[in-house]
Structure formats: C-alpha cells, structure tokens
Design an enzyme around this catalytic site. Structure first.
Site, short mmCIF file in Angstrom:
data_model
loop_
_atom_site.label_atom_id
_atom_site.label_comp_id
_atom_site.label_asym_id
_atom_site.label_seq_id
_atom_site.Cartn_x
_atom_site.Cartn_y
_atom_site.Cartn_z
N ASP A 13 -1.59 10.21 32.19
CA ASP A 13 -0.25 9.64 32.09
C ASP A 13 0.41 9.88 33.45
O ASP A 13 0.76 11.00 33.79
CB ASP A 13 0.52 10.32 30.96
CG ASP A 13 1.90 9.70 30.73
OD1 ASP A 13 2.45 9.13 31.69
OD2 ASP A 13 2.42 9.81 29.62
N ARG A 61 0.82 -14.12 22.94
CA ARG A 61 0.40 -12.73 22.70
C ARG A 61 -0.92 -12.45 23.42
O ARG A 61 -1.15 -11.38 23.95
CB ARG A 61 0.27 -12.46 21.19
CG ARG A 61 -0.45 -11.15 20.87
CD ARG A 61 -0.17 -10.60 19.48
NE ARG A 61 -0.18 -11.61 18.43
CZ ARG A 61 -1.27 -12.20 17.94
NH1 ARG A 61 -2.46 -11.90 18.40
NH2 ARG A 61 -1.17 -13.11 16.98
N LYS A 71 10.17 3.82 33.11
CA LYS A 71 10.66 4.86 34.01
C LYS A 71 10.62 4.35 35.47
O LYS A 71 11.27 3.38 35.77
CB LYS A 71 9.84 6.13 33.80
CG LYS A 71 9.60 6.47 32.31
CD LYS A 71 10.87 6.82 31.56
CE LYS A 71 10.68 6.87 30.04
NZ LYS A 71 9.60 7.69 29.55
N TYR A 77 4.70 15.00 26.94
CA TYR A 77 5.83 14.18 26.48
C TYR A 77 5.90 14.24 24.94
O TYR A 77 4.89 14.00 24.26
CB TYR A 77 5.65 12.74 26.96
CG TYR A 77 6.69 11.79 26.42
CD1 TYR A 77 8.03 11.89 26.80
CD2 TYR A 77 6.34 10.78 25.53
CE1 TYR A 77 8.98 11.03 26.30
CE2 TYR A 77 7.30 9.91 25.03
CZ TYR A 77 8.61 10.03 25.42
OH TYR A 77 9.55 9.18 24.92
C1 LIG Z 1 8.84 7.90 28.37
C2 LIG Z 1 7.46 8.41 28.45
C3 LIG Z 1 6.47 7.91 27.60
C4 LIG Z 1 6.75 6.89 26.53
O1 LIG Z 1 7.12 5.65 27.05
P1 LIG Z 1 8.13 4.64 26.30
O2 LIG Z 1 8.24 3.53 27.29
O3 LIG Z 1 9.41 5.36 26.05
O4 LIG Z 1 7.46 4.24 25.03
C5 LIG Z 1 5.19 8.41 27.77
N1 LIG Z 1 4.90 9.35 28.68
C6 LIG Z 1 5.84 9.86 29.50
C7 LIG Z 1 5.47 10.91 30.49
C8 LIG Z 1 7.15 9.42 29.41
O5 LIG Z 1 8.08 9.94 30.20
#
Ligand SMILES: *Cc1c(COP(=O)(O)O)cnc(C)c1O
Length: 385
Positions: A174, A48, A199, A100
C-alpha cells in the site's frame, strides 16, 4: 521518461482523440454502439468493462508506478477488496500490524468469513517474522510508511523473504503514504501496488478513488477480469479528476515534504511535545532505511503530547489545519486516530501496536510553512493544562 513528464503526458495527446483535445474528454457513455455483432468499436462495449477516460487514467497509473498494467477503482478499499480475489479459501496472508484501520476492518469483518487467514505481525520483529514465514504464506501485505506511526518497512528484504518461502506469493504494498513520486515498490520486488488515490494522487480532497498496479502482465489481466466482474469502478468524471491531480503530483509532493520537515522540526523542539514520528527526522528509528528506500519522506507527521497538554483541545483549536479524517490534499488536516481514523481497530489491537489515545496525526498541506507553524503554536498554547 521521468515521472514528472509521465504524470503530465502519458495517455493524453493528439493520437488519443479525434479533435486534438490536449486534455482527455470525459466520456460519459455507459454503452458503446458497434456496426457488427462481434466488433466492439475501439474495443469498447460497456463502461464498467472499459471506458476511454478511465483507460487513460489506468495507463498513466501504470506508467508512474513502473508497472505492466494499472487499474482504477471507486475507492482505495474497492481496489483492496478486488486484489483479495487473487486468493482462495484457506490462503494465508501476513499483514503488518500497524495498518490503515479500514484495511483491517475489510480483512477481519468482510474477508475472513470466506476462509482467508490473516496474521498481523510487526515486520520489524525479525524472529517472529521468520517463524510466521516458515509456516507458509500466499500474500504479504505491507504498508510503508505506516499509518499513523510512520514506521518504514524494508520492501526489498520483505519481498525477497516472502518469495524465498513461496515464489508464487503476492507481495502487496500500500503505497498511499509515500506516493509514486517518493517510492516505487514494484522496482523493489513487490508484485502489486495499492493506492487510495483519494489521497496524494488525487491531491485535492475532491474525489474518492483507488488503484492497483501490477508488475506482471498475467496478474494484471486476472485483476482486470475481477475489476469487471466485481464492478467497483470509478466514474468517468472521477477518473478525469484523478488524472488532473496526477499532473501536479510532483510539485505538490515537494512542497508537502518541505512543509512536513519544517513542522516536524518545530514540534520536536516544543516543550509540550513528547514524541514526533516523521521518517525525515534523524530521531526516527527507520530514518536510514527511509533514506535508502524512498526519494523523500512525504507529508505525514504524527506526534504525542506530554501530560502538560490536552490533545483534543489542541486539535479543536487549530484554524489553518482542519479537524478532519483523510490526508494527502493541498490543505493541512489534523486528527485524533484513536477516535477517528482508527476507531474501527479494537483498543487492545491499537495498544499492541503503540497507537495510544494521546497520538495526533497531521497531513501537512502545501500552504506557507510559517502559517502552519504559527497555527500549531497558538493551538498548543491553548492546549496547555
Ligand atoms: C485512505 C486509505 C485507504 C483506503 O482508501 P479509500 O479511498 O478511503 O477507500 C487505504 N490505505 C491507506 C493507507 C489509506 O490512507
């Protein structure tokens, strides 16, 4: 080194392994033996806190975002939750309102109970922004391009304004939608980059993950402590998959963008389509800013149909586009934000930011663009009222 080369090489290679593995091995050990009480072998104690496979991923994430340090997490939301430990009770966070849905839920339903104060504002509303900034802030949270309306915010200007008000405020971006291939927020004055590596970075819809990359070494070390203390770390296998994804990030992003541009142009010219949101289109309100700030427009497109078409029938009729949440994988996806990705956002809040019930969002994959357009064509015909 350029991002294409860093994405393939950083952290891997001869000096990293005993056997000359060209690819980093998946180190499954949860704990590591040592010869002396106070001498962990190569610094490893417990997985961890640190794992050799994850370390390579973290080094590479930092490299492709031009950061002082990178950290990997079990999901994008785990990364976001860990970043919020930089704050304390009473701190004020200014957040872009077009956001999001899961991030909104995390802030409102998990963290506001600990006394963090979140304010959601349209960062394009200069007057409101100035007023809110003047009331002080400890963190500025920017998502750009935004989800699902694909608005673009000026990272450099926002970071300057936030730091002018409070030099210690954390400016967080983000960067999930642009990916590091098209945009590097740390170079534009941000302090922290967040990714859902699920993503574009992972890129194959087969692993959930997240990342935090810091501009400053001290902030990185603080976050590293929270990463260990909170414990939302990715498994060695997930770290390996994400590393493998990064190697082709540049190739995939080029095709995502090329296809998205073709699909956006096609939709824009269609009689059943009322509006297309894609920063690469000249009709997009932030097109010039996107051209200046980003090296490309990425692969996400959203659009609204006019009254002569039925949106749900359209998304249930595509054959190449899968009807699914998420984005950024090699395969094209289509979804209905109001009932899927953004269902956790109250309807009133959705309407305030212009996210109507008729909006559809697509993640354009790397297939042949003509197959994608033909698929939309047949589905649009079926959706005609
Ligand atoms: C999917 C997403 C998240 C969250 O990520 P997870 O891997 O699903 O926890 C945060 N910000 C954006 C812009 C996203 O598309």
């Amino acid at each position: 080194m350029r991002i294409e080369t860093k994405g393939v090489h950083v952290g891997e290679g001869l000096e990293k392994t005993q056997n000359g593995d060209v690819v980093v091995p998946i180190h499954l050990a949860s704990t590591f033996a040592r010869r002396k009480v106070d001498e962990p072998t190569n610094g490893y104690e417990y997985s961890r806190a640190g794992n050799p496979t994850r370390d390579v991923l973290e080094e590479r994430l930092a490299a492709i975002e031009n950061g002082a340090g990178g950290l990997a997490f079990a999901s994008g939301l785990a990364a976001e939750a860990t970043a919020l430990f930089l704050l304390k009770r009473g701190d004020r966070v200014l957040v872009c309102s077009d956001l999001y849905g899961g991030t909104f839920r995390l802030f409102e339903q998990c963290f506001s109970q600990f006394g963090l104060r979140f304010r959601y504002i349209d960062f394009h509303d200069q007057e409101l922004l100035t007023k809110e900034l003047s009331e002080g802030l400890d963190m500025l949270w920017i998502e750009t391009p935004t989800n699902p309306l694909l608005r673009v915010y000026d990272i450099r200007a926002l970071a300057e304004a936030a730091h002018h008000q409070n030099p210690k405020a954390f400016v967080v971006v983000d960067n999930t939608f642009a990916s590091p291939y098209f945009q590097n927020p740390l170079d534009l004055g941000a302090d922290l980059v967040v990714h859902s590596t699920t993503k574009y970075i992972g890129g194959h819809s087969d692993v959930i993950g997240g990342a935090l990359i810091s501009r400053d070494k001290t902030v990185h070390e603080r976050l590293r402590f929270y990463q260990k203390a909170v414990g939302a770390t990715p498994s060695p296998f997930d770290s390996f998959l994400t590393l493998r994804g990064i190697k082709t990030l540049h190739l995939r992003m080029q095709r995502h963008q090329e296809n998205a541009m073709a699909v956006a142009h096609y939709l824009e010219s269609h009689e059943l389509v009322k509006k297309v949101n894609y920063p690469g289109l000249r009709s997009h309100p932030d097109h010039n800013l996107a051209k200046r700030q980003m090296r490309g427009f990425s692969g996400m497109v959203s659009f609204e149909l006019n009254d002569n078409a039925e949106p749900v029938r359209l998304i249930e009729s595509t054959k190449v586009f899968a009807l699914a949440e998420s984005l950024g994988g090699v395969e094209s996806l289509i979804e209905h934000p109001a009932s899927m990705t953004h269902a956790s956002m109250p309807k009133a809040e959705r309407e305030k930011v212009g996210l109507g019930d008729g909006l559809l969002r697509i993640s354009v994959g790397i297939e042949h663009k003509d197959d994608l357009i033909e698929d939309l064509e047949q589905a649009l015909n079926l959706a005609r009222r």
